[in-house]
Design an enzyme around this catalytic site. Structure first.
Site, PDB file in Angstrom:
ATOM      1  N   SER A 183       9.345  -0.663  -9.808  1.00 62.07           N
ATOM      2  CA  SER A 183       8.679   0.436  -9.148  1.00 62.07           C
ATOM      3  C   SER A 183       9.569   1.218  -8.185  1.00 62.07           C
ATOM      4  CB  SER A 183       7.472  -0.092  -8.376  1.00 62.07           C
ATOM      5  OG  SER A 183       7.908  -0.961  -7.337  1.00 62.07           O
ATOM      6  N   SER A 219      11.214  -5.055  -9.070  1.00 61.89           N
ATOM      7  CA  SER A 219      11.249  -3.622  -8.780  1.00 61.89           C
ATOM      8  C   SER A 219      12.519  -3.088  -8.138  1.00 61.89           C
ATOM      9  CB  SER A 219      10.056  -3.245  -7.909  1.00 61.89           C
ATOM     10  OG  SER A 219       8.929  -3.127  -8.718  1.00 61.89           O
ATOM     11  N   LYS A 270      12.152   3.707   0.314  1.00 65.44           N
ATOM     12  CA  LYS A 270      11.007   3.661  -0.608  1.00 65.44           C
ATOM     13  C   LYS A 270       9.727   3.937   0.169  1.00 65.44           C
ATOM     14  CE  LYS A 270       8.966   0.608  -4.153  1.00 65.44           C
ATOM     15  NZ  LYS A 270       9.074  -0.705  -4.836  1.00 65.44           N
TER      16      LYS A 270
HETATM   17  N1  GLN Z   1       6.650  -4.505 -12.780  1.00 65.24           N
HETATM   18  C1  GLN Z   1       6.111  -5.487 -11.913  1.00 65.24           C
HETATM   19  C2  GLN Z   1       4.706  -5.129 -11.551  1.00 65.24           C
HETATM   20  O1  GLN Z   1       4.259  -4.146 -12.016  1.00 65.24           O
HETATM   21  C3  GLN Z   1       6.961  -5.621 -10.697  1.00 65.24           C
HETATM   22  C4  GLN Z   1       6.694  -4.619  -9.665  1.00 65.24           C
HETATM   23  C5  GLN Z   1       7.407  -4.857  -8.376  1.00 65.24           C
HETATM   24  O2  GLN Z   1       8.368  -5.637  -8.309  1.00 65.24           O
HETATM   25  N2  GLN Z   1       6.937  -4.218  -7.325  1.00 65.24           N
HETATM   26  O3  GLN Z   1       4.035  -5.797 -10.848  1.00 65.24           O
END
Ligand code: GLN
Length: 485
Positions: free
Chosen positions: A154, A178, A79
């Site tokens: 994400s 995410s 990532k």
């Molecule tokens: N969807 C959540 C956010 O937008 C989680 C994102 C994540 O785990 N990086 O913060």
């Protein structure tokens, strides 16, 4: 069997047995990228030359008997929020478009020591803020099962890359779901370890008290094997925890007899898609058939998790992202009048709308006069949520539920209504607030042909329990790839 269909561990074994080589596997992945990347767009950066060069070096070491581990020679995608020395690391943001780190994240370093071949860096929501991979400054990633749908986020690029055979496994990060939510949307397996298990050194911080790196792969065996490799105590990360054991593969036993599994009633109410609900309950029944004891219970404070999370995560983000100011590294605006104007213009031009929204919200809840009302209250809520989990784990070995309330939404359907998108994090977010491990494993498909994920949540440091149950469940079904259709 096509090389690309192999799991990471199966490929590693074939490489050790000289039935294939790191170079052949890397070439196969690069060919697949050529073929599908035009539609999927999992990657921000593909390092063709570097990957082949690395594969050759690794292969030599394997032949010399210096690399004998299960992941030696296996191509991986990282990532793009993990620093990789000499390889551009953008966090899918314009503000880091030209950032080439001078050091490598500890988790990635651990993989390299084990002989991993890094193919490139995967697309993500900008600074990991989002649930769809649509907030990337470098274009969207599509779901390999249906290109009209998002891969989730994400870590959408990492999960899509695994599903589309553009790597054999990937690393993601999970601040509020995410890893688990995009794994669920893409039909792959992903685990978020207990906070402190994998070093955050070199992970570009979003919400530091919640962020955790974890594996994304085709099955539970791969996830456990990868976790064995990336988890380590690291004194460079002040929140790293020295664990008694780093052996997660010993949990790969097909046995759930007597395991007590709690199912929160509140998880199956309003907002949950009925096809997701049915698939998850059917998976629970499979575990019951194998001897697990299921029981419904009330998990308190579920409705407070989302507001508490978005206050805490945004507060931490507003502070963490203050370092991107156009001075030290990354993007700098071209024309400006003086230092303050330079900061303002750089950050206005460099950050996308979702990141700006969160910096504003985070700065607001930390500001004097509002700190007690929002930030402190959110921290108190977080502590109470942890207590609710403690109560549950006094009775149950693990908690079972969906990873997400729906299957992957259509491209463009989520961003227009951020609050609704935030609500989609309902099943994953409290796990981060409490620092717990959680895994998402594929458990079915909806009528549109999109994957559904089953989530198992464990108590702190009890990864092995959820890995064991996930492994036992996985034995009841074969891995499905979007290419099997
Ligand atoms: N969807 C959540 C956010 O937008 C989680 C994102 C994540 O785990 N990086 O913060």
């Amino acid at each position: 069997m096509d090389l690309l269909e192999l799991t990471a561990v199966a490929l590693g074994q074939k490489i050790q047995k000289k039935e294939t080589s790191a170079v052949e596997a890397t070439q196969a992945v690069l060919n697949q990228i050529d073929k599908v990347e035009g539609t999927v767009h999992s990657y921000v950066t593909v390092d063709q030359e570097g990957a082949i060069k690395k594969a050759k070096q690794v292969q030599e070491k394997i032949e010399a008997g210096q690399l004998t581990g299960p992941l030696a020679g296996v191509p991986v995608a990282i990532k793009d929020n993990m620093c990789t020395e000499g390889m551009r690391t953008t966090c899918s943001s314009k503000i880091l478009e030209n950032f080439v780190p001078t050091y490598t994240a500890e988790a990635v370093l651990n993989l390299e020591k084990a002989g991993a071949v890094i193919i490139g860096k995967t697309n993500m929501d900008e600074f990991a803020m989002g649930s769809t991979t649509e907030t990337s400054a470098y274009g969207i990633t599509t779901n390999p099962w249906n290109k009209e749908h998002v891969p989730g986020g994400s870590s959408g690029g990492s999960c899509a890359a695994v599903a589309a055979n553009e790597c054999f496994y990937a690393l993601g990060s999970d601040t509020g779901g995410s890893i688990r939510q995009p794994s669920s949307f893409c039909g792959v397996t992903g685990i978020k370890p207990t906070y402190g298990t994998v070093s955050r050194y070199g992970l570009i911080a979003y919400g530091s008290s919640l962020d955790q790196i974890g594996p994304v792969a085709k099955d539970v065996t791969d996830c456990a094997t990868i976790l064995n490799t990336i988890a380590s105590y690291d004194k460079k990360d002040s929140t790293s925890y020295q664990r008694e054991s780093y052996d997660f593969t010993k949990a790969l036993v097909d046995d759930v007899k007597g395991m007590k599994i709690g199912i929160p009633k509140g998880y199956f109410g309003e907002g949950l898609d009925s096809e997701v609900s049915n698939a998850v309950m059917a998976a629970a029944k499979e575990l019951e058939k194998k001897g697990a004891i299921l029981e419904e219970f009330d998990l308190g404070l579920v409705e407070y998790a989302i507001p508490a999370y978005y206050v805490i995560a945004d507060a931490e983000a507003s502070s963490n992202l203050s370092r991107f100011d156009g001075v030290k590294y990354g993007y700098r605006a071209e024309d400006y009048k003086g230092l303050h104007h330079m900061y303002k213009k750089t950050r206005s031009e460099g950050f996308g709308p979702e990141v700006k929204r969160r910096i504003m919200l985070g700065s607001f809840v930390l500001s004097s006069g509002y700190y007690d009302a929002y930030y402190l209250k959110a921290l108190r809520t977080k502590a109470l949520i942890k207590q609710e989990f403690d109560k549950a784990f006094a009775k149950y070995d693990m908690i079972l539920g969906p990873a997400a309330p729906t299957t992957a939404p259509k491209v463009g359907a989520s961003l227009a209504d951020p609050i609704k998108m935030y609500l989609g994090d309902i099943y994953t977010i409290s796990v981060n607030l409490a620092g717990l491990p959680g895994i998402s494993v594929p458990c079915g498909m909806d009528s549109k042909g999109l994957p559904i994920g089953l989530q198992l949540i464990g108590d702190c440091f009890q990864e092995n329990k959820i890995l064991q149950a996930a492994y036992a469940f996985e034995q009841t079904r074969a891995y499905k790839s979007p290419f099997d259709k």
